[in-house]
Design an enzyme around this catalytic site. Structure first.
Site, PDB file in Angstrom:
ATOM      1  N   GLU A 154    -108.983 -16.212   6.060  1.00  0.00           N
ATOM      2  CA  GLU A 154    -108.490 -17.326   5.274  1.00  0.00           C
ATOM      3  C   GLU A 154    -109.593 -18.373   5.133  1.00  0.00           C
ATOM      4  OE1 GLU A 154    -106.701 -18.330   2.917  1.00  0.00           O
ATOM      5  OE2 GLU A 154    -105.505 -16.752   3.865  1.00  0.00           O
ATOM      6  N   ARG A 157    -108.719 -25.120   3.490  1.00  0.00           N
ATOM      7  CA  ARG A 157    -109.067 -26.414   4.096  1.00  0.00           C
ATOM      8  C   ARG A 157    -107.777 -27.162   4.361  1.00  0.00           C
ATOM      9  NH1 ARG A 157    -112.183 -28.394  -0.940  1.00  0.00           N
ATOM     10  NH2 ARG A 157    -110.489 -27.125  -1.730  1.00  0.00           N
ATOM     11  N   LYS A 227    -116.003 -14.467   7.540  1.00  0.00           N
ATOM     12  CA  LYS A 227    -115.284 -15.694   7.907  1.00  0.00           C
ATOM     13  C   LYS A 227    -116.147 -16.594   8.797  1.00  0.00           C
ATOM     14  CE  LYS A 227    -112.346 -18.767   8.863  1.00  0.00           C
ATOM     15  NZ  LYS A 227    -111.661 -19.674   7.985  1.00  0.00           N
ATOM     16  N   GLY A 280    -115.841 -32.216  12.226  1.00  0.00           N
ATOM     17  CA  GLY A 280    -114.861 -32.031  13.298  1.00  0.00           C
ATOM     18  C   GLY A 280    -113.798 -31.061  12.828  1.00  0.00           C
ATOM     19  N   CYS A 283    -111.705 -26.064  13.200  1.00  0.00           N
ATOM     20  CA  CYS A 283    -112.410 -24.839  12.794  1.00  0.00           C
ATOM     21  C   CYS A 283    -113.912 -24.880  13.037  1.00  0.00           C
ATOM     22  CB  CYS A 283    -112.140 -24.572  11.326  1.00  0.00           C
ATOM     23  SG  CYS A 283    -110.379 -24.466  10.997  1.00  0.00           S
ATOM     24  N   ARG A 350    -107.745 -32.933  15.858  1.00  0.00           N
ATOM     25  CA  ARG A 350    -108.473 -32.020  16.745  1.00  0.00           C
ATOM     26  C   ARG A 350    -109.980 -32.135  16.496  1.00  0.00           C
ATOM     27  NH1 ARG A 350    -105.225 -26.596  15.707  1.00  0.00           N
ATOM     28  NH2 ARG A 350    -104.941 -27.620  13.695  1.00  0.00           N
TER      29      ARG A 350
END
Ligand code: UGA
Length: 476
Positions: A154, A157, A227, A280, A283, A350
């Site tokens: 995937e 965003r 990915k 940040g 991911c 996160r």
């Protein structure tokens, strides 16, 4: 007209939930599985649990109809042809992805397989994960001809996930059998054939009947690497422009002009060249570390990624120095902070550089009054309110009597501040912008001392501290 496929999606986080409602929007029948009963109940009741554009409307349209929410993975496996695994792959202490959730789900799926199934890995995983999933399923007694494992990464965003899903730049299907590849091609047929874009009331985006997205068929291992390599390359682009911004500061150049100058080269492209306080999110930091770790385990020297990480960490420290350069000492200063989310348009904190910076400022003895349109609830769980940490009700509330205003997240609203009002609300008219949301000339014209990333500091001529390193006076 493409045929609906019976789909199970395991995991109802950002990727799982978005995939589930988007598959329904594409005409498929979906069961979304999560082992958290409270989450399942909330989703059945129409609560998306995350802040994501278009998600509330799609959930409302399809919940308890074309998308069922359940905790029963065994039943979902039995009733589906394609089972997408979209569970978390958190970072372990060594930097590797922790794949224990993926393994647990694979074993449970194996115990319920009742005919040919395609098991699709959608979580971000290191190369070879597909082979491990296959082994786990075989060890649980499933015959090789009864399943295939496919990688379908995937590229969503956060904030624009629904649009990215339905209008993708590309769809990558990593399959090592024609049978599995055919199932995945059928799943995405409404997009690749363009039929989805013919309908009324679709989620708007860049794809159309004339320009449907491309589907790239690859091997499973190539898909897994695509990915990680995509995220690592984007992180590299950000660290590159951040390093260039540091050089611009040293040379009194303007990084925005430099980014535009290099981005106009079609081989480089203008995207992901926005300098700031570092990348940040859930991911990039995790995926760069995992990709580096995978390379290391395979004996491949990928030190380039360590540099990308180093620049990213330093970018926050440099911003803190910038705050110091404007305010001298930080102990006892009252700072207004705009933005806590890791980027605009999300409530996700996160690995947010904004959160790290607030923690650094508090550690230096400053008081912080922070405002974020969506992320304050989550931020408060991380940094509780205290005598030196307050969550504001509005931008104005944060700015009132502050010694300086810091912009840490690129929310659109923060780029449209009423500068005249802000000037009178702040105790001192100092703005330190970690996202380059303003034109320095405009800021100085409104009487602000303005520090940004990779551009000369500007300060009204009456200010006396314009001889600080990097400071230039405009209008003298
Ligand atoms: C990222 C990728 O962009 C997606 O393609 C991918 O699917 C996703 O990770 C994932 O692996 O799940 P996301 O984390 O939502 O998506 O956020 P981005 O918009 O890529 O931004 C990441 C960070 O980079 C943010 O902190 C952002 O502020 C920062 N950034 C981005 C910059 O500092 N400069 C830029 O020019 C662009």
């Amino acid at each position: 007209m493409s045929q609906p496929v019976q789909i199970a999606v395991v995991g109802s986080g950002y990727v799982g939930l978005v995939a589930a409602v988007c598959f329904a929007e594409m005409g498929h029948n979906v069961v979304c599985v999560d082992n958290d009963e409270r989450k399942v109940a909330a989703l059945r009741g129409g609560d998306t649990l995350i802040h994501e554009n278009h998600l509330p409307e799609l959930l409302e349209r399809y919940r308890n109809r074309r998308v069922q929410f359940t905790t029963d993975l065994a039943e979902a496996t039995r009733t589906s042809d394609a089972i997408f695994i979209a569970v978390g792959t958190p970072q372990s202490e060594t930097g590797d992805a922790d794949l224990s959730y993926v393994e647990a789900v694979a074993s449970e799926i194996a115990r319920s397989i009742n005919g040919y199934k395609v098991i699709v890995e959608k979580s971000t995983v290191p190369v070879y994960t597909n082979e491990w999933i296959r082994r786990v399923i075989e060890r649980n007694g499933v015959r090789r001809e009864d399943f295939d494992v496919v990688s379908n990464p995937e590229f969503l965003r956060e904030g624009t996930a629904v649009e990215d899903f339905l209008h993708p730049d590309r769809i990558v299907v990593g399959a090592d059998s024609d049978r599995a590849s055919a199932v995945l091609n059928a799943v995405y047929a409404p997009l690749t054939s363009g039929s989805y874009y013919e309908q009324k009331d679709i989620v708007p985006g860049c794809c159309s009947v004339q320009a449907p997205p491309a589907l790239l068929n690859t091997s499973t291992k190539s898909a897994e690497i695509i990915k990680h390599a995509s995220n690592a390359f984007l992180a590299l682009k950000i660290s590159f422009i951040n390093a260039v911004s540091n050089l611009c500061e040293a040379a009194d150049a303007n990084v925005e002009q430099v980014a535009r100058g290099i981005g106009l080269d079609s081989r480089i492209g203008p995207k992901f060249l926005r300098p700031g306080i570092g990348y940040g999110g859930s991911c990039f930091p995790k995926d760069v570390a995992a990709f580096r770790s995978v390379a290391e385990q395979m004996g491949v020297d990928f030190n380039l990624l360590s540099e990308v990480e180093k620049i990213n960490v330093n970018q926050k420290k440099r911003f803190l120095s910038k705050v110091r350069s404007a305010l001298w000492t930080l102990r006892g200063k009252k700072l207004a902070v705009l933005g806590l989310a890791f980027k605009g348009d999300t409530d996700d904190i996160r690995e947010s550089p904004a959160i790290d910076l607030v923690e650094m400022l508090l550690a230096e003895g400053s008081s912080v009054v922070a405002y974020d349109p969506a992320a304050m609830k989550r931020a408060e769980e991380e940094i509780p309110a205290s005598d030196r940490m307050r969550y504001a009700e509005s931008i104005e509330d944060a700015a009132r009597d502050a010694d300086a205003l810091l912009i840490l997240t690129d929310w659109a609203d923060f780029a449209k501040l009423d500068l005249q009002k802000l000037h009178t609300t702040l105790r001192y008219p100092i703005v330190i912008d970690g996202r380059n949301l303003y034109d320095p000339q405009q800021m100085v014209a409104h009487g602000f001392t303005y520090l940004s990333i990779g551009r000369p500091t500007v300060t009204p001529s009456r200010e006396t501290h314009n001889a600080l390193p990097g400071a230039v006076t405009v209008g003298a």
